[in-house]
Write an enzyme that holds these catalytic residues in place. Structure first.
Site, PDB file in Angstrom:
ATOM      1  N   SER A 132       0.854  -1.187   0.000  1.00 13.30           N
ATOM      2  CA  SER A 132       0.000   0.000   0.000  1.00 13.30           C
ATOM      3  C   SER A 132       0.887   1.234   0.000  1.00 13.30           C
ATOM      4  O   SER A 132       2.047   1.186   0.446  1.00 13.30           O
ATOM      5  CB  SER A 132      -0.892   0.010   1.249  1.00 13.30           C
ATOM      6  N   TYR A 144      -2.187  -0.424  10.729  1.00 11.56           N
ATOM      7  CA  TYR A 144      -2.250  -0.952   9.361  1.00 11.56           C
ATOM      8  C   TYR A 144      -1.068  -0.428   8.544  1.00 11.56           C
ATOM      9  O   TYR A 144      -0.390  -1.192   7.840  1.00 11.56           O
ATOM     10  CB  TYR A 144      -3.570  -0.544   8.710  1.00 11.56           C
TER      11      TYR A 144
END
Length: 223
Positions: A132, A144
């Site tokens: 990501s 995250y």
């Protein structure tokens, strides 16, 4: 012999979109995820084999690899795509859910690499990993994001480990993507199909060309 494309985290979103494009490109599919119903629907549509697989449970990955090699005799592309999110803020969400996310997003990628490494070396195959943009810049209060930093580093470590074997390694680092479980402020986010096309672009390059990372944002995203 037909090439074989294994996807961990294949039941929906980016994984399912990539499975469809891989099937169109002529790959045999080995699709793994925890959701057996969705996997079965996908293999009914596309062919291939569905294997229930929790990437945090290493024997599941071993079983998926064994099933792939027994059925098709080889594995040419591995897409380590399984991942989950968690609310931002270190006092937000459930600590056990946070632990499960770390296991899925970090250990799950390691376990996928370990379980498939020998098969990839045998075919001089291609390892693709979903990270990501959050693995390139820290997000406030985001565990995250920290897991994706780990994945970004792991992809480079894997590239170095496979160096000289003919195995290629590509890290896909998307920005905002329209995906189940994630909400974004932008209207024009990337789609799962956008990321799937990016994956297929990387694996379609000639064997001497190793695209190590693709960072992809929607044009409306400013950071």
């Amino acid at each position: 012999m037909d090439r074989v494309f294994l996807i961990a985290g294949a039941s929906s979103g980016i994984g399912a979109a990539t499975a469809r494009l891989a099937a169109e490109a002529g790959y045999r599919l080995v699709l793994g995820a925890r959701s057996e119903d969705k996997l079965t629907e996908l293999t009914d549509e596309l062919g291939g084999i569905a294997v229930r697989c929790d990437v945090t449970h290493y024997p599941d990955l071993e079983a998926m690899v064994e099933r792939a090699r027994t059925t098709f005799g080889r594995i040419d592309v591995v897409f380590a795509n399984a991942g989950v999110g968690h609310p931002r803020g270190f006092e937000a969400g459930d600590p056990e859910a946070a632990k499960a996310m770390v296991l899925t997003n970090v250990y799950g990628v390691y376990a996928t690499i370990r379980a498939t490494a020998a098969a990839l070396r045998a075919t001089k195959g291609h390892l693709v990993i979903t990270s990501s943009i959050a693995g390139r810049r820290a997000l406030k209060g985001s565990l995250y994001s920290a897991t994706k930093f780990a994945v970004t580093g792991m992809a480079e470590a894997a590239r170095q480990d496979f160096n000289g074997t003919g195995v290629r390694t590509t890290l896909i680092s998307p920005g905002m993507v329209e995906t189940d479980g994630f909400s974004h402020d932008l209207e024009d986010t990337l789609t799962a199909q956008d990321i799937a096309r990016t994956v297929m672009f990387a694996v379609a390059q000639p064997p001497h060309m190793d695209i190590n990372e693709i960072l992809i944002r929607p044009t409306a995203q400013d950071s």
